[in-house]
Design a protein around this motif. Structure first.
Motif, mmCIF file in Angstrom:
data_model
loop_
_atom_site.group_PDB
_atom_site.id
_atom_site.type_symbol
_atom_site.label_atom_id
_atom_site.label_comp_id
_atom_site.label_asym_id
_atom_site.label_seq_id
_atom_site.Cartn_x
_atom_site.Cartn_y
_atom_site.Cartn_z
ATOM 1 N N LEU A 152 24.072 -67.501 -22.737
ATOM 2 C CA LEU A 152 24.645 -68.231 -23.933
ATOM 3 C C LEU A 152 25.550 -66.912 -24.546
ATOM 4 O O LEU A 152 26.586 -67.109 -24.926
ATOM 5 N N ILE A 153 25.229 -65.939 -24.511
ATOM 6 C CA ILE A 153 26.011 -64.687 -24.869
ATOM 7 C C ILE A 153 27.432 -64.381 -24.019
ATOM 8 O O ILE A 153 28.293 -64.306 -24.541
ATOM 9 N N SER A 154 27.120 -64.608 -22.649
ATOM 10 C CA SER A 154 28.269 -64.573 -21.934
ATOM 11 C C SER A 154 29.116 -65.851 -21.987
ATOM 12 O O SER A 154 30.569 -65.658 -22.111
ATOM 13 N N ALA A 155 28.845 -66.828 -22.163
ATOM 14 C CA ALA A 155 29.565 -68.051 -22.609
ATOM 15 C C ALA A 155 30.205 -67.946 -23.827
ATOM 16 O O ALA A 155 31.393 -68.399 -23.925
ATOM 17 N N MET A 156 29.658 -67.302 -24.823
ATOM 18 C CA MET A 156 30.264 -67.190 -26.068
ATOM 19 C C MET A 156 31.449 -66.191 -25.982
ATOM 20 O O MET A 156 32.409 -66.372 -26.433
ATOM 21 N N ASP A 157 31.312 -65.206 -25.153
ATOM 22 C CA ASP A 157 31.905 -64.279 -25.112
ATOM 23 C C ASP A 157 33.346 -64.971 -24.256
ATOM 24 O O ASP A 157 34.691 -64.395 -24.729
ATOM 25 N N GLU A 158 33.130 -65.724 -23.367
ATOM 26 C CA GLU A 158 34.463 -66.245 -22.479
ATOM 27 C C GLU A 158 35.006 -67.088 -23.466
ATOM 28 O O GLU A 158 36.275 -67.265 -23.604
ATOM 29 N N ALA A 159 34.381 -67.920 -24.416
ATOM 30 C CA ALA A 159 34.884 -68.866 -25.364
ATOM 31 C C ALA A 159 36.065 -68.129 -26.247
ATOM 32 O O ALA A 159 37.198 -68.577 -26.596
ATOM 33 N N PHE A 160 35.293 -67.151 -26.916
ATOM 34 C CA PHE A 160 36.070 -66.189 -27.697
ATOM 35 C C PHE A 160 37.411 -65.596 -27.158
ATOM 36 O O PHE A 160 38.329 -65.560 -27.616
ATOM 37 N N GLU A 161 37.027 -65.236 -25.792
ATOM 38 C CA GLU A 161 38.434 -64.903 -25.172
ATOM 39 C C GLU A 161 39.482 -65.525 -25.108
ATOM 40 O O GLU A 161 40.393 -65.449 -24.953
ATOM 41 N N THR A 162 38.893 -66.824 -24.593
ATOM 42 C CA THR A 162 39.717 -67.905 -24.267
ATOM 43 C C THR A 162 40.538 -68.253 -25.670
ATOM 44 O O THR A 162 42.044 -68.275 -25.792
ATOM 45 N N ALA B 3 18.071 -48.371 -19.991
ATOM 46 C CA ALA B 3 19.551 -48.581 -19.501
ATOM 47 C C ALA B 3 19.951 -49.989 -19.361
ATOM 48 O O ALA B 3 21.142 -50.463 -19.946
ATOM 49 N N ASP B 4 19.183 -50.776 -18.746
ATOM 50 C CA ASP B 4 19.556 -52.269 -18.630
ATOM 51 C C ASP B 4 19.507 -52.798 -19.949
ATOM 52 O O ASP B 4 20.547 -53.604 -20.263
ATOM 53 N N ASN B 5 18.605 -52.369 -21.030
ATOM 54 C CA ASN B 5 18.648 -52.966 -22.496
ATOM 55 C C ASN B 5 19.977 -52.809 -23.139
ATOM 56 O O ASN B 5 20.461 -53.427 -23.853
ATOM 57 N N ARG B 6 20.391 -51.405 -22.817
ATOM 58 C CA ARG B 6 21.515 -50.852 -23.578
ATOM 59 C C ARG B 6 22.705 -51.769 -23.126
ATOM 60 O O ARG B 6 23.523 -52.166 -23.734
ATOM 61 N N GLU B 7 22.706 -52.121 -21.611
ATOM 62 C CA GLU B 7 23.791 -52.957 -21.215
ATOM 63 C C GLU B 7 23.828 -54.387 -21.854
ATOM 64 O O GLU B 7 24.825 -54.915 -21.971
ATOM 65 N N ASP B 8 22.818 -54.930 -21.874
ATOM 66 C CA ASP B 8 22.498 -56.326 -22.465
ATOM 67 C C ASP B 8 22.920 -56.376 -23.774
ATOM 68 O O ASP B 8 23.604 -57.124 -24.218
ATOM 69 N N ALA B 9 22.581 -55.079 -24.566
ATOM 70 C CA ALA B 9 22.853 -55.117 -26.048
ATOM 71 C C ALA B 9 24.480 -54.826 -26.014
ATOM 72 O O ALA B 9 25.383 -55.441 -27.141
ATOM 73 N N MET B 10 25.181 -54.204 -25.219
ATOM 74 C CA MET B 10 26.487 -54.125 -25.395
ATOM 75 C C MET B 10 27.158 -55.445 -25.026
ATOM 76 O O MET B 10 28.239 -55.803 -25.495
#
Length: 280
Positions: free
Chosen positions: A49-59, A96-103
């Motif tokens: 969902l975060i990835s989909a929102m990111d794509e929507a806001f970028e669009t 490190a994985d969680n930091r990437e997720d949070a970013m």
């Protein structure tokens, strides 16, 4: 099972296809609505969902003709916060994985914050954790009177880190400390009192009426000037009112006066007609 009104974690079957986690609905007049589309999970956050929102806001950031962006949740909940299964997986991953997720979440929220259009959260049911963070990212947040809010991360041994800059900007440091530290659930009237919500309406029909009213109002605003006005707030907030700031503001208004929108707006006012951006 957690109560989604009192707890930001949701544990219910997920039937939403990944490809349709976020919908963008738009009108010819330039009103776009981003719909979080995980109703079976109370529109709770996970990586997809975060990835989909990111794509929507970028669009939407690069979409010509968009004048206002509304944000709402499908079903009867704006967003219940973090998805339980996502949180379970996070607990088993490295720091490190969680930091990437949070970013990824931090980048998505910054894209919403940086949209040059007016942004409006339309909240029913509730906004918890990251959902309340989305509300704080928007320029306006309109909620039904029965909506509920919470930053309950501390009850899980966590902190509302990624959303904190936007929440503190919306409600101030003292209110944020109290709500972050207690994790209490609060109602829409309290959310309005502290500044997280800007307007209350009676019900979902009231949200629809607010959507239509704001969409009409935005048509009267020059899109470039609207974006510049939003940027201006960020540029002057918290700064000392010194000579440098005076010069900055003088330069901004001078540029606006001789710019195409400023010229058209003043001419239209003097000629008692609508400016070009509102003539459609």
């Amino acid at each position: 099972m957690p109560n989604p009104i009192a707890d930001p974690l949701v544990e219910v079957p997920d039937t939403s296809p990944t490809s349709d986690l976020v919908r963008i609905e738009a009108t010819q007049a330039g009103a776009a609505t981003v719909v979080l589309n995980r109703p079976a999970r109370k529109n709770a956050f996970d990586a997809d969902l975060i990835s989909a929102m990111d794509e929507a806001f970028e669009t939407l950031r690069g979409a010509e003709g968009v004048r206002v962006v509304f944000l709402r949740g499908a079903g009867a909940m704006f967003s219940a916060g973090a998805d339980l299964e996502w949180m379970r997986r996070a607990a088993d991953r490295t720091e490190a994985d969680n930091r990437e997720d949070a970013m990824a979440m931090a980048t998505m929220m910054k894209k919403l914050w940086d949209l040059p259009t007016l942004t409006v959260a339309l909240i029913e049911g509730g906004a918890f954790g990251g959902g309340a963070g989305l509300a704080a990212c928007c320029d306006l947040a309109i909620a039904t009177q029965d909506a509920r809010f919470s930053f309950s991360e501390v009850r899980l041994g966590l902190i509302p880190a990624v959303i904190s800059p936007y929440v503190v900007a919306a409600i101030g440091a003292r209110q944020a400390r109290a709500l972050f530290a207690t994790g209490q659930v609060f109602d829409a009237a309290e959310a309005q009192r502290i500044g997280l919500v800007t307007e209350l309406v009676a019900d979902v029909a009231g949200l629809t009426a607010a959507h239509d009213r704001i969409a009409r109002e935005v048509l009267a605003c020059a899109p470039g000037a609207l974006a510049e006005a939003k940027q201006l707030v960020g540029d002057v907030a918290g700064r000392e009112i010194d000579h440098d700031l005076l010069e900055l503001t003088a330069r901004r208004i001078a540029a606006a006066r001789v710019g195409p929108e400023g010229q058209e707006g003043v001419r239209a006012f003097l000629e008692r007609r609508k400016p070009a951006w509102a003539a459609g």
